[in-house]
Design an enzyme around this catalytic site. Structure first.
Site, PDB file in Angstrom:
ATOM      1  CG  ASP A 120     -13.218   5.229   6.432  1.00 23.12           C
ATOM      2  OD1 ASP A 120     -14.446   5.370   6.228  1.00 23.12           O
ATOM      3  OD2 ASP A 120     -12.355   5.465   5.571  1.00 23.12           O
TER       4      ASP A 120
ATOM      5  CE  LYS B 206      -3.723   2.289   2.597  1.00 28.77           C
ATOM      6  NZ  LYS B 206      -4.771   2.147   3.609  1.00 28.77           N
TER       7      LYS B 206
END
Ligand code: ADP
Ligand code: MG
Length: 376
Positions: free
Chosen positions: A228, A123
């Protein structure tokens, strides 16, 4: 964007790496780093920095720009990627590169593999660049220093993500195994499965709903809120169990707005289940139900990401990274430092920067990774 140009990893020399690292160091104080400063802190044995910088510009790892009152070099996204990926390949964390598998809000996701060809997930955090424009009108005061900050914001986001993932993994939470990180890059286990948002039906929505709500509560009892917790950050693995990803925005349950964040996470799950599976339940956790059992929040906060002195509290808050950066170190009064190319460096300052470059290169050429194990 898109493909990572990894051929360049083999092609560039250790001198190139040193020059890029020197530019990276220079960017702590300059938006555009003067060539003479790069030359001075890269401190190449046989000189020739300017020629190398020109080559690096050709490969688009650096750009040379002329500003109104100053000109100089800055790292590009690719240049920063190169530094991180080179360090991770030196450590043999990554041996080969695959495809891009996702574009998140603030990241690019790739498959990579280690030396045993085990597929992994890479990532790359990309913060700041696009957000600046939004902030600029509102906050002229910050606009100035922000342009050089994308590098630090991305790095801090990755550092924070890794720290949370490690703490969660060690407590047996269903998260990808964190492998290593460098700068703005995190390497983790590749989850086999897809995000919940791709799931059109489940055999037992009741069981999955319970599992997700229990996770939110377990996190809360450890002192943290995901922040989130939605269908894009919940992966469903081959056994139909959830794996939670995406941690840079996590907050402590002691945060001023903790209850708000907690309720929002709970609501996300409820609304998704209603919309997607037609499933509704009166049972859902409340913030007041939480019972402290662990100090995951303080453990992570102590692990170092919040002690980075070159960060700005307000700026981070604005970008949705609720960090507790210590005030003593956030120097909000010297914004002229940034992009002031007339900054005078004493011989001692330069020596300090050279040492930092050496230390950084030494750590980037490290060949081992600390082992991370679940505590079971
Ligand atoms: P962002 O912070 O940009 O939202 P995420 O961490 O949520 O980034 O990742 C974006 C997407 O990449 C995810 O929705 C998922 O599809 C994919 N992804 C992320 N991490 C992994 C992983 N470890 N294994 C497989 N896919 C992943
Ligand atoms: Mg996400």
């Amino acid at each position: 964007m898109g493909k990572l140009d990894v051929a360049i990893l083999r092609y560039l020399t250790s001198e190139d790496f040193r020059v890029l690292t020197a530019v990276e160091m220079g960017m702590k104080n300059h938006e555009l780093v003067p060539g003479s400063l790069v030359a001075s802190i890269a401190n190449l044995r046989h000189g020739g920095v300017h020629k190398l910088m020109k080559e690096l510009c050709k490969h688009r790892l650096l750009t040379y720009e002329r500003g109104k009152q100053y000109d100089g070099y800055r790292l590009t996204n690719s240049g920063y990627d190169y530094l991180a990926l080179k360090a991770l390949t030196n450590r043999k964390v990554i041996a080969s590169f695959g495809n891009q598998i996702g574009v998140g809000k603030e990241s690019n996701i790739y498959t990579v593999a280690d030396e045993d060809r085990t597929p992994l997930c890479l990532k790359l955090h990309r913060l700041g660049r696009t957000c600046f424009r939004n902030i600029k009108g509102k906050r002229d005061y910050h606009a100035h220093r922000n342009r050089a900050s994308w590098l630090y914001l991305s790095r801090i986001s990755a550092t924070k993500e890794f720290a949370y993932m490690k703490a969660l993994y060690e407590r047996d939470f269903p998260v990808p195994k964190p492998i290593d990180f460098n700068r703005h890059c995190v390497v983790m286990q590749l989850v086999h499965g897809g995000p919940l948002t791709h799931v059109t039906s489940v055999a037992d929505p009741d069981a999955l709903y319970d599992e997700l709500m229990n996770l939110i509560v377990r996190l809360g009892n450890c002192g943290v809120i995901h922040g989130d917790f939605n269908e894009f950050n919940i992966m469903i693995d081959e056994d139909n169990h959830p794996i939670i990803i995406d941690f840079p925005q996590m907050v402590s349950t002691s945060h001023t707005n903790a209850e708000l964040y907690f309720d929002r996470d709970v609501r996300c799950v409820r609304e998704f289940f209603k919309k997607r599976f037609g499933y509704e339940s009166d049972l859902y956790p409340k913030f007041s139900d939480l019972e402290r059992e662990d100090e995951l929040d303080t453990e992570v906060a102590c692990s170092g990401y919040n002690r980075t002195k070159d960060l700005d509290n307000d700026l981070l808050e604005e970008m949705g990274i609720g960090l507790q950066v210590s005030d003593e170190e956030s120097d909000s009064d010297d914004e002229e430092n940034v992009e002031d190319n007339k900054t005078k460096y004493s011989e001692q300052d330069l020596e300090e920067l050279r040492k930092e470059v050496d230390a950084s290169i030494q750590s980037d050429t490290r060949t081992t990774v600390p082992e991370i194990a679940a505590k079971t």
